[in-house]
Design an enzyme around this catalytic site. Structure first.
Site, PDB file in Angstrom:
ATOM      1  N   ASP A 230      -3.505   9.422  -2.179  1.00 31.82           N
ATOM      2  CA  ASP A 230      -2.719   8.520  -1.985  1.00 31.82           C
ATOM      3  C   ASP A 230      -2.389   8.228  -3.656  1.00 31.82           C
ATOM      4  OD1 ASP A 230      -2.623   5.887  -0.372  1.00 31.82           O
ATOM      5  OD2 ASP A 230      -2.971   5.077  -2.324  1.00 31.82           O
ATOM      6  N   ASN A 238       6.674  -0.645  -6.061  1.00 28.98           N
ATOM      7  CA  ASN A 238       7.794  -0.999  -5.334  1.00 28.98           C
ATOM      8  C   ASN A 238       8.314  -2.428  -5.774  1.00 28.98           C
ATOM      9  OD1 ASN A 238       8.811   1.142  -3.822  1.00 28.98           O
ATOM     10  ND2 ASN A 238       6.999   1.017  -2.237  1.00 28.98           N
ATOM     11  N   HIS A 243      12.375  -0.305  -3.980  1.00 29.80           N
ATOM     12  CA  HIS A 243      12.148   0.863  -2.972  1.00 29.80           C
ATOM     13  C   HIS A 243      12.949   1.976  -3.478  1.00 29.80           C
ATOM     14  CE1 HIS A 243       9.508  -1.467  -0.210  1.00 29.80           C
ATOM     15  NE2 HIS A 243      10.301  -2.484  -0.505  1.00 29.80           N
ATOM     16  N   ASP A 247      10.897   5.546  -3.782  1.00 31.58           N
ATOM     17  CA  ASP A 247      11.292   6.831  -2.980  1.00 31.58           C
ATOM     18  C   ASP A 247      11.815   7.813  -3.941  1.00 31.58           C
ATOM     19  OD1 ASP A 247      11.349   5.383  -0.624  1.00 31.58           O
ATOM     20  OD2 ASP A 247      13.616   5.251  -0.394  1.00 31.58           O
ATOM     21  N   GLU A 273       2.828   6.032   1.495  1.00 30.54           N
ATOM     22  CA  GLU A 273       2.375   6.791   0.158  1.00 30.54           C
ATOM     23  C   GLU A 273       1.232   7.548   0.528  1.00 30.54           C
ATOM     24  OE1 GLU A 273       0.052   2.967  -0.044  1.00 30.54           O
ATOM     25  OE2 GLU A 273       1.977   3.459   0.684  1.00 30.54           O
TER      26      GLU A 273
END
Length: 351
Positions: A230, A238, A243, A247, A273
């Site tokens: 994680d 973010n 975002h 990404d 994630e």
């Protein structure tokens, strides 16, 4: 490895095709030999002794071949032997002439049988050789005792060429169609089982491909290492950078996974994630080493072009699955270890 599992599923299609060839082999061996025995008995008192010898001999060889196949289960060899016997029977029957010189009528079913036994390419070659041999026998009548009229021979050869061409067209495009459908199905499976952003396997792949194969052939996987990963503070990343940057980080970490796992291993994105690494035939110590190696590389790699000083880190949880039945339990343990790593300060491996 994801592609390998899809190919493993395609083996089921190959089994169906093998069953088709098996049925053709059985039909030729049992039914055709029965017909040969019946006609052999009917002609046993004929003046021409060669005809019953051909019928009984070929029928017996067909039965011997199918019996050997039942013992050895070597389908390719049995089909090849059957094709040779078919060729021998056709040439012998035309050579002798058959009952009342009707041998040529019995030839027409066999091109289709050869395509069914051998496949397109081999059957085309075999049929061509058979056609050539028949043409030589018919157009050089001194070579054989049977007598055929010139018009009868030419019409037979022309008809046989048409039969072979039709069989070839049918089997060639059937095979091409199956290949195209297999390719389309493989592409659909890959798309459905692949995360669009990271190009890693997704949850559907685990449920639809990995788990059935693990249950069916556990020896290919266990001991199976599960590594939960994680990204630390990903929401904060973010919120701060957007975002699109998030990404990019997900894609960068996905590439990092691919560089650090073996061909037979799986890297899956199972959440926003969250990732799951699945390592077949891996013990606990090796799994911890893999997780630690990846953890270090994540923390050392500069993933944000906007902020070279921002350090992306990840936490890892490791567990070992010793059997297919233990998978769910091992997955829960890996998830528990992941949260232990996070609670201990993140950027750690627990297991």
């Amino acid at each position: 490895m994801q592609t390998q599992l899809i190919k493993h599923d395609k083996k089921q299609v190959d089994k169906i095709d093998a069953r088709r060839r098996h049925y053709i082999l059985a039909f030729v061996s049992y039914i055709t030999s029965l017909v040969m025995f019946i006609y052999g008995i009917k002609n046993i008192h004929a003046e021409e002794i060669l005809l019953p010898v051909i019928l009984f001999g070929t029928g017996l060889l067909f039965l011997v071949n199918i019996i050997v196949f039942q013992i050895s289960h070597n389908l390719d060899r049995a089909c090849a032997v059957e094709a040779i016997l078919v060729g021998f029977f056709v040439l012998s029957l035309v050579f002798q002439g058959g009952y009342n010189n009707t041998a040529l009528y019995w030839v027409f079913p066999f091109p289709a049988i050869l395509f069914g036994l051998l496949g397109v390419r081999k059957a085309l070659i075999f049929n061509f050789l058979l056609l050539t041999s028949l043409a030589v026998m018919l157009y050089i009548p001194d070579l054989i005792p049977a007598q055929y009229k010139d018009a009868e021979a030419s019409r037979f050869i022309a008809s046989l060429v048409i039969v072979i061409i039709v069989c070839w067209i049918n089997d060639f495009y059937r095979e091409r169609s199956h290949q195209a459908m297999d390719k389309l199905q493989e592409n659909k499976e890959l798309q459905a089982n692949t995360d669009a952003l990271t190009l890693l396997a997704n949850r559907r792949f685990i449920d639809s491909s990995l788990m059935p194969n693990l249950a069916e052939q556990p020896e290919l996987f266990v001991p199976l290492a599960l590594i939960m990963c994680d990204i630390d503070h990903f929401k904060r990343l973010n919120d701060r950078y957007g975002h699109n940057v998030g990404d990019d980080v997900l894609k960068a970490i996905s590439m990092l996974f691919k560089r650090n796992i073996r061909q037979q291993d799986f890297a899956c994105r199972i959440g926003g994630e969250e990732f799951l690494l699945i390592l077949p035939h891996t013990n606990h110590t090796d799994a911890l080493n893999v997780a630690e190696k990846i953890r270090q590389q994540v923390s050392q790699e500069k993933m944000l072009k906007q902020d070279k000083h921002y350090q992306v880190t990840a936490s890892f949880g490791v567990a070992i699955c010793e059997s297919a039945e233990q998978y769910d339990e091992a997955l829960k343990l890996a998830d528990k270890m992941l949260y232990s790593a996070k609670n201990a300060g993140r950027n750690q491996v627990a297991g």
